[in-house]
Scaffold this active site. Structure first.
Site, PDB file in Angstrom:
ATOM      1  N   ASP A  26       0.858  -1.177   0.000  1.00 10.90           N
ATOM      2  CA  ASP A  26       0.000   0.000   0.000  1.00 10.90           C
ATOM      3  C   ASP A  26       0.904   1.240   0.000  1.00 10.90           C
ATOM      4  O   ASP A  26       1.777   1.358  -0.852  1.00 10.90           O
ATOM      5  CB  ASP A  26      -0.978  -0.063   1.181  1.00 10.90           C
ATOM      6  CG  ASP A  26      -1.967   1.087   1.218  1.00 10.90           C
ATOM      7  OD1 ASP A  26      -2.919   1.080   0.419  1.00 10.90           O
ATOM      8  OD2 ASP A  26      -1.772   2.010   2.031  1.00 10.90           O
ATOM      9  N   HIS A  72      -6.897  -6.262  -1.638  1.00 14.38           N
ATOM     10  CA  HIS A  72      -5.860  -5.254  -1.409  1.00 14.38           C
ATOM     11  C   HIS A  72      -4.859  -5.640  -0.329  1.00 14.38           C
ATOM     12  O   HIS A  72      -3.671  -5.338  -0.451  1.00 14.38           O
ATOM     13  CB  HIS A  72      -6.518  -3.928  -1.026  1.00 14.38           C
ATOM     14  CG  HIS A  72      -5.534  -2.821  -0.820  1.00 14.38           C
ATOM     15  ND1 HIS A  72      -4.799  -2.274  -1.850  1.00 14.38           N
ATOM     16  CD2 HIS A  72      -5.135  -2.167   0.308  1.00 14.38           C
ATOM     17  CE1 HIS A  72      -4.018  -1.319  -1.379  1.00 14.38           C
ATOM     18  NE2 HIS A  72      -4.193  -1.244  -0.060  1.00 14.38           N
TER      19      HIS A  72
END
Length: 325
Positions: free
Chosen positions: A101, A303
């Site tokens: 991320d 994610h």
């Protein structure tokens, strides 16, 4: 995790908290939003068992690391220097970086700015995009409501100090549970549901989060760890990273379009919006990551890849590291 060592080491921010396991070549693990060192809990023992000194840090603004008050203190160049300081404080000359991320661009830019320290880089979930193009705030403003009717892109929503904090901090645990569920493969909204990356007028980001169950990778105890840290620290330090994107664009002007030349690895999830929105960046890897060893989209992955698919991520990471050695 009783077999890890917690340390506080000096950095330009004041101090960085890190968690260490194993011995051997140094591998520095850099988390994203809204996480902490704990997001690498599956990688620390796997890397240690493979013969590496695995070190997961709390990025400045998170956990037990320092939280400067000035939003400008969270610009990319400052975070790169934190990573260098950690390597030096651990008595090492070089390290491999692994970022997820926000940790992915932090890792990539650390390799770009300090190739003397960072000999290779693995990027998870967020592809490498060299500095360039319009000012980021202008790009995000154009995304507002993209295909979703009226709405504001979440990065734009995070810009004004105090605004997102007012949404999150009254119920940190509930907000985190919804955010993690919104971006995880087994709990994310259906494709025809309102996109949780956008905020409706006069609404909140949480309005579009799924409710009712946690993603399979997140236990109640795991959620307690994350919530406990943010309840103690507040959210401002974490959100300030988003508030420095225009500053980064200015600071990194000398590196416009620059490739990261060290050996690199990219792993993404096929269901992650980060990999679909930035598919052009992945296609550009022959030019932007000329040292790329492997690039994979894990089928059905969301994610939070290293927590959703730890065994596969660990295998690919250790294969990458073994090839370097």
């Amino acid at each position: 995790m009783n077999d890890v060592t917690h340390r506080l080491v000096p950095s330009p921010a004041g101090r960085i908290h890190l968690v260490e396991q194993g011995s051997g070549p140094l591998v520095l693990l850099v988390h994203g939003f809204p996480e902490s060192w704990y997001s690498w809990r599956h990688q620390l023992p796997a890397l240690a068992a493979a013969g590496y000194r695995a070190v997961a840090l709390d990025v400045r603004g998170y956990g037990r690391s320092s939280r400067p008050g000035d939003p400008a203190a969270y610009r990319m160049r400052e975070l790169v220097e934190d990573n260098v300081a950690v390597v030096r404080a651990l008595g090492e000359d070089a390290a491999v970086l692994v970022g997820h991320d926000w940790g992915s661009p932090i890792a990539a830019n650390s390799a770009l700015l300090r190739p003397d320290v960072f000999r290779a880089v693995a990027l998870l979930s967020v592809p490498y995009t060299p500095r360039g193009g319009p000012r980021p705030s202008e790009v995000f403003a154009r995304m507002d409501g993209a295909g979703e009717g009226p709405g504001e892109f979440y990065v734009s929503y995070f810009q004004r100090p105090g605004r997102a904090e007012a949404e999150i901090e009254p119920d940190v645990r509930g907000w985190l549970a919804g955010f993690y569920a919104a971006l995880s493969a087994d709990t994310m909204p259906a494709p025809d549901a309102p996109d949780p990356h956008f905020v409706s007028p006069d609404g909140t980001l949480r309005d579009r989060f799924p409710a009712g169950r946690l993603p399979g990778w997140l236990s109640e105890a795991d959620l307690d760890v994350y919530a406990g840290e943010f309840e103690r620290t507040g959210m401002t330090g974490a959100l300030n990273r988003y508030r420095c994107m225009d500053r980064d664009w200015e600071d990194l002007a000398p590196y416009d379009g620059a490739p990261v030349r060290q050996p690199s690895l990219f792993l993404g999830g096929s269901l992650d919006a980060s990999t679909t929105w930035l598919s052009d960046a992945i296609a550009a890897y022959p030019a932007t990551l000329p040292g790329l060893v492997d690039s994979q989209l894990l089928d059905g992955g969301g994610h939070f890849l290293q927590q959703e698919r730890p065994d596969e991520v660990n295998r690919r990471l250790t294969d990458f590291l073994a090839a370097l050695d």
